[in-house]
Design a protein around this motif. Structure first.
Motif, mmCIF file in Angstrom:
data_model
loop_
_atom_site.group_PDB
_atom_site.id
_atom_site.type_symbol
_atom_site.label_atom_id
_atom_site.label_comp_id
_atom_site.label_asym_id
_atom_site.label_seq_id
_atom_site.Cartn_x
_atom_site.Cartn_y
_atom_site.Cartn_z
ATOM 1 N N LEU A 5 24.585 -31.429 -11.524
ATOM 2 C CA LEU A 5 24.014 -31.506 -10.181
ATOM 3 C C LEU A 5 22.622 -30.883 -10.205
ATOM 4 O O LEU A 5 22.465 -29.745 -10.636
ATOM 5 C CB LEU A 5 24.906 -30.749 -9.191
ATOM 6 C CG LEU A 5 24.349 -30.513 -7.787
ATOM 7 C CD1 LEU A 5 24.139 -31.836 -7.056
ATOM 8 C CD2 LEU A 5 25.274 -29.590 -6.998
ATOM 9 N N GLU A 7 19.793 -29.961 -7.557
ATOM 10 C CA GLU A 7 19.555 -29.851 -6.109
ATOM 11 C C GLU A 7 18.840 -28.538 -5.842
ATOM 12 O O GLU A 7 19.336 -27.473 -6.209
ATOM 13 C CB GLU A 7 20.891 -29.895 -5.367
ATOM 14 C CG GLU A 7 20.832 -29.630 -3.894
ATOM 15 C CD GLU A 7 19.976 -30.604 -3.123
ATOM 16 O OE1 GLU A 7 18.958 -30.173 -2.544
ATOM 17 O OE2 GLU A 7 20.322 -31.798 -3.087
ATOM 18 N N ASP A 8 17.667 -28.605 -5.190
ATOM 19 C CA ASP A 8 16.902 -27.390 -4.945
ATOM 20 C C ASP A 8 17.281 -26.673 -3.652
ATOM 21 O O ASP A 8 17.049 -25.478 -3.526
ATOM 22 C CB ASP A 8 15.399 -27.677 -4.957
ATOM 23 C CG ASP A 8 14.966 -28.590 -3.830
ATOM 24 O OD1 ASP A 8 15.667 -29.574 -3.558
ATOM 25 O OD2 ASP A 8 13.908 -28.329 -3.232
ATOM 26 N N THR A 12 22.745 -27.285 0.450
ATOM 27 C CA THR A 12 23.242 -28.549 -0.092
ATOM 28 C C THR A 12 23.826 -28.342 -1.481
ATOM 29 O O THR A 12 24.852 -28.921 -1.834
ATOM 30 C CB THR A 12 22.111 -29.598 -0.134
ATOM 31 O OG1 THR A 12 21.562 -29.733 1.177
ATOM 32 C CG2 THR A 12 22.628 -30.937 -0.614
ATOM 33 N N ARG A 13 23.163 -27.507 -2.279
ATOM 34 C CA ARG A 13 23.640 -27.238 -3.640
ATOM 35 C C ARG A 13 25.028 -26.626 -3.616
ATOM 36 O O ARG A 13 25.933 -27.044 -4.346
ATOM 37 C CB ARG A 13 22.645 -26.318 -4.351
ATOM 38 C CG ARG A 13 22.956 -26.097 -5.805
ATOM 39 C CD ARG A 13 21.819 -25.410 -6.553
ATOM 40 N NE ARG A 13 21.475 -24.101 -6.021
ATOM 41 C CZ ARG A 13 20.305 -23.786 -5.476
ATOM 42 N NH1 ARG A 13 19.352 -24.674 -5.352
ATOM 43 N NH2 ARG A 13 20.081 -22.551 -5.051
ATOM 44 N N LYS A 14 25.246 -25.635 -2.758
ATOM 45 C CA LYS A 14 26.570 -24.987 -2.669
ATOM 46 C C LYS A 14 27.622 -25.989 -2.180
ATOM 47 O O LYS A 14 28.736 -26.040 -2.709
ATOM 48 C CB LYS A 14 26.512 -23.773 -1.752
ATOM 49 C CG LYS A 14 25.687 -22.645 -2.322
ATOM 50 C CD LYS A 14 26.414 -21.342 -2.148
ATOM 51 C CE LYS A 14 25.644 -20.223 -2.786
ATOM 52 N NZ LYS A 14 26.267 -19.755 -3.986
ATOM 53 N N GLN A 17 28.245 -28.535 -5.039
ATOM 54 C CA GLN A 17 28.950 -27.905 -6.155
ATOM 55 C C GLN A 17 30.422 -27.714 -5.809
ATOM 56 O O GLN A 17 31.296 -28.014 -6.619
ATOM 57 C CB GLN A 17 28.300 -26.573 -6.510
ATOM 58 C CG GLN A 17 28.968 -25.901 -7.705
ATOM 59 C CD GLN A 17 28.291 -24.595 -8.082
ATOM 60 O OE1 GLN A 17 27.522 -24.014 -7.305
ATOM 61 N NE2 GLN A 17 28.576 -24.124 -9.281
ATOM 62 N N VAL A 28 24.988 -26.782 -12.582
ATOM 63 C CA VAL A 28 23.998 -26.881 -11.514
ATOM 64 C C VAL A 28 22.613 -26.480 -12.018
ATOM 65 O O VAL A 28 22.463 -25.498 -12.744
ATOM 66 C CB VAL A 28 24.403 -25.952 -10.339
ATOM 67 C CG1 VAL A 28 23.373 -26.022 -9.233
ATOM 68 C CG2 VAL A 28 25.776 -26.323 -9.810
ATOM 69 N N VAL A 30 18.293 -26.403 -10.465
ATOM 70 C CA VAL A 30 17.560 -26.361 -9.197
ATOM 71 C C VAL A 30 16.283 -27.196 -9.202
ATOM 72 O O VAL A 30 15.584 -27.258 -8.200
ATOM 73 C CB VAL A 30 17.243 -24.911 -8.772
ATOM 74 C CG1 VAL A 30 18.523 -24.149 -8.502
ATOM 75 C CG2 VAL A 30 16.372 -24.208 -9.793
ATOM 76 N N ASP A 55 18.816 -34.934 -6.669
ATOM 77 C CA ASP A 55 18.023 -34.968 -5.445
ATOM 78 C C ASP A 55 16.672 -35.565 -5.847
ATOM 79 O O ASP A 55 16.261 -35.463 -7.004
ATOM 80 C CB ASP A 55 17.855 -33.538 -4.914
ATOM 81 C CG ASP A 55 17.088 -33.462 -3.616
ATOM 82 O OD1 ASP A 55 17.002 -34.484 -2.907
ATOM 83 O OD2 ASP A 55 16.572 -32.378 -3.311
#
Length: 130
Positions: A5, A7-8, A12-14, A17, A28, A30, A55
């Motif tokens: 994944l 995603e910065d 959204t990242r949490k 995930q 993950v 960033v 993303d």
């Protein structure tokens, strides 16, 4: 399933995930450069990713550049198109120009934000991931 994944955005990242962890091991990053580096390391270790979620709007290297980098790494290693990693672009950019560019660069599925869990699960099923 092994998932990467990129995603910065922290929220959204949490969310992603947590959601993706239901389907496999989820690493993950960033930004796009970290994603390409992680993808390359996984290939070199003989444990490639099954799914990459990118993303588009990220610092250092955006999702388009990361997707191009991933596809170039696969070409360098003569990975057949049918064996290439599945890539889902996750983005708020839902206009025709961005969607077309993502598919032209080799994305498998384009998923708009905010992420709809049911639609995302349907996409994973369509890819044969779950």
């Amino acid at each position: 399933m092994k998932i990467l994944l990129a995603e910065d955005d922290l929220v959204t990242r949490k969310f992603m995930q947590n959601f993706l962890s239901n389907y496999g091991e989820c690493d993950v990053t960033v930004d796009g450069m970290e994603a390409v580096d992680a993808f390359m390391m996984a290939m070199e270790e003989g444990e490639p990713y099954d799914l990459v979620c990118l993303d588009i709007m990220m610092p250092v290297m955006d999702g388009y550049q990361a997707l191009l980098g991933i596809r170039n790494l696969e070409k360098e290693r003569n990975i057949a198109e049918e064996d290439a990693v599945k890539v889902i672009m996750t983005t708020a950019l839902n206009d025709e120009k961005n969607v077309k560019m993502a598919f032209d660069l080799g994305c498998t599925i384009y998923s708009g934000k905010p992420i709809d869990k049911e639609k995302f699960e349907m996409a994973l099923k369509k890819l044969g991931m779950i």
